[in-house]
Motif scaffolding. Sequence first.
Motif, PDB file in Angstrom:
ATOM      1  N   GLY A 156       6.777  -5.075  -2.207  1.00 42.80           N
ATOM      2  CA  GLY A 156       5.329  -5.001  -2.264  1.00 42.80           C
ATOM      3  C   GLY A 156       4.933  -4.121  -3.442  1.00 42.80           C
ATOM      4  O   GLY A 156       5.660  -3.190  -3.807  1.00 42.80           O
ATOM      5  N   LEU A 157       3.811  -4.416  -4.065  1.00 39.59           N
ATOM      6  CA  LEU A 157       3.396  -3.681  -5.260  1.00 39.59           C
ATOM      7  C   LEU A 157       2.001  -3.106  -5.050  1.00 39.59           C
ATOM      8  O   LEU A 157       0.997  -3.784  -5.267  1.00 39.59           O
ATOM      9  CB  LEU A 157       3.407  -4.597  -6.487  1.00 39.59           C
ATOM     10  CG  LEU A 157       3.089  -3.952  -7.837  1.00 39.59           C
ATOM     11  CD1 LEU A 157       4.057  -2.823  -8.128  1.00 39.59           C
ATOM     12  CD2 LEU A 157       3.132  -4.999  -8.937  1.00 39.59           C
ATOM     13  N   PRO A 158       1.916  -1.823  -4.630  1.00 35.99           N
ATOM     14  CA  PRO A 158       0.607  -1.206  -4.400  1.00 35.99           C
ATOM     15  C   PRO A 158      -0.194  -1.081  -5.694  1.00 35.99           C
ATOM     16  O   PRO A 158       0.371  -0.986  -6.796  1.00 35.99           O
ATOM     17  CB  PRO A 158       0.962   0.187  -3.852  1.00 35.99           C
ATOM     18  CG  PRO A 158       2.375   0.080  -3.384  1.00 35.99           C
ATOM     19  CD  PRO A 158       3.022  -0.934  -4.271  1.00 35.99           C
ATOM     20  N   GLU A 159      -1.501  -1.078  -5.556  1.00 36.24           N
ATOM     21  CA  GLU A 159      -2.368  -0.882  -6.710  1.00 36.24           C
ATOM     22  C   GLU A 159      -2.384   0.580  -7.150  1.00 36.24           C
ATOM     23  O   GLU A 159      -2.645   0.876  -8.312  1.00 36.24           O
ATOM     24  CB  GLU A 159      -3.789  -1.345  -6.374  1.00 36.24           C
ATOM     25  CG  GLU A 159      -3.884  -2.833  -6.097  1.00 36.24           C
ATOM     26  CD  GLU A 159      -5.290  -3.283  -5.722  1.00 36.24           C
ATOM     27  OE1 GLU A 159      -6.208  -2.424  -5.722  1.00 36.24           O
ATOM     28  OE2 GLU A 159      -5.485  -4.482  -5.439  1.00 36.24           O
ATOM     29  N   GLU A 160      -2.103   1.502  -6.211  1.00 37.91           N
ATOM     30  CA  GLU A 160      -2.136   2.925  -6.505  1.00 37.91           C
ATOM     31  C   GLU A 160      -0.715   3.451  -6.748  1.00 37.91           C
ATOM     32  O   GLU A 160       0.261   2.875  -6.288  1.00 37.91           O
ATOM     33  CB  GLU A 160      -2.763   3.707  -5.338  1.00 37.91           C
ATOM     34  CG  GLU A 160      -4.143   3.214  -4.918  1.00 37.91           C
ATOM     35  CD  GLU A 160      -4.074   2.085  -3.892  1.00 37.91           C
ATOM     36  OE1 GLU A 160      -2.947   1.606  -3.620  1.00 37.91           O
ATOM     37  OE2 GLU A 160      -5.134   1.676  -3.394  1.00 37.91           O
ATOM     38  N   PRO A 161      -0.595   4.577  -7.464  1.00 32.47           N
ATOM     39  CA  PRO A 161       0.729   5.183  -7.659  1.00 32.47           C
ATOM     40  C   PRO A 161       1.342   5.625  -6.332  1.00 32.47           C
ATOM     41  O   PRO A 161       0.631   5.969  -5.389  1.00 32.47           O
ATOM     42  CB  PRO A 161       0.439   6.402  -8.547  1.00 32.47           C
ATOM     43  CG  PRO A 161      -0.881   6.130  -9.177  1.00 32.47           C
ATOM     44  CD  PRO A 161      -1.650   5.298  -8.189  1.00 32.47           C
TER      45      PRO A 161
ATOM     46  N   ALA B  47       0.863  -1.180   0.000  1.00 34.80           N
ATOM     47  CA  ALA B  47       0.000   0.000   0.000  1.00 34.80           C
ATOM     48  C   ALA B  47       0.897   1.227   0.000  1.00 34.80           C
ATOM     49  O   ALA B  47       2.002   1.210   0.549  1.00 34.80           O
ATOM     50  CB  ALA B  47      -0.914   0.001   1.230  1.00 34.80           C
ATOM     51  N   PRO B  48       0.464   2.332  -0.621  1.00 34.61           N
ATOM     52  CA  PRO B  48       1.297   3.534  -0.657  1.00 34.61           C
ATOM     53  C   PRO B  48       1.395   4.211   0.702  1.00 34.61           C
ATOM     54  O   PRO B  48       0.465   4.142   1.508  1.00 34.61           O
ATOM     55  CB  PRO B  48       0.582   4.438  -1.670  1.00 34.61           C
ATOM     56  CG  PRO B  48      -0.829   3.969  -1.679  1.00 34.61           C
ATOM     57  CD  PRO B  48      -0.800   2.503  -1.357  1.00 34.61           C
TER      58      PRO B  48
END
Length: 346
Positions: A268-273, A247-248
């Motif tokens: 980790g790879l957030p869905e948001e920029p 998460a960002p």
Amino acid sequence: MTTVAAYAAPAAKAPLERTTIERRAVGEFDVLIDVKFAGICHSDIHQAREGWGTAIFPMVPGHEIAGVVSEVGPGVTKYAVGDRVGVGCMVDSCRACDNCRAGLQQYCVKRPTWTYNDVDKDGEPTYGGYSEKIVVDENYVVRIPDGLSLDVAAPLLCAGITTYSPLRHWNVGPGKKVAVVGFGGLGHMGVKIAHALGAEVTVLSQSLRKQDDGRRLGADHYHATSDPETFEKLKGTFDVILNTVSAPFDFAPFLALLRTGGAMVNVGLPEEPVEITLSSLFGNRRSVTSSNIGGIPETQEMLDFCAEHGLGAEIELIRADEINEAYERVLVSDVRYRFVIDATTI
């Protein structure tokens, strides 16, 4: 073709349900694996709910697969019936580019073929480990050492290699100070592996709720990021920060914790920029970077390392009909620390 039972998401954000899928016939270099255990990764949820973009449905998630070989093709030389094996996040790649030839198949120039939510070379969709069986080319299968139980080994095929690869690449070992941001499915393996590599390990978590577990699994220090004093006390401390959060958040306070030349590695790879202020990098020649799983040779190396050091994932074993409940619990961090599906219940 072989028909096998599986759990699939029929559409984006739909609950997973029991169904059947077709597995290809065992080819010359293929291995048929009876799946025994399949870990639930947060990536499965991102993809089943189209958090990372348009996906292929029906989708059978699962890229933390541990099982036993039940059939091999006539050209297979690496495995035999009865061998204990694993399959991770990819099942093929171009095999010809510089990265593939160097054993870095995860960075294949033409893109790897992912274990699920992808299209194989035969034009058919790939289906993952939430299934009774899977057919995989022998070159994308790894051996699970006898020292690891299959249930605790399954999550190593993603959570293990995702943390092992950057720790090795950034030369974590004795004399190095490492911080692990987040103490969940990825984070707990990051702590175990960094500790086994000989580093001084600190967990940076939102609260101290899991502090006892963190110290039990190898953390030397445990700090709450909700406490502003944490960032004052630890300024300029770490050689490597391994960020496992998907998460960002505000990177600047964390970057200030790096020593000169230190790196914050994101797995980790957030869905948001995510927004980064460049001035937060200048003061100490800090780096923000990333790492994506590991190649096949390094994944085998990781499994051997974990067996040597007695490192398996901390798991909660579930039945297949509990997958949807497990997804909801992952989203609220209610798991210690990886759900693993008993494939005999599929």
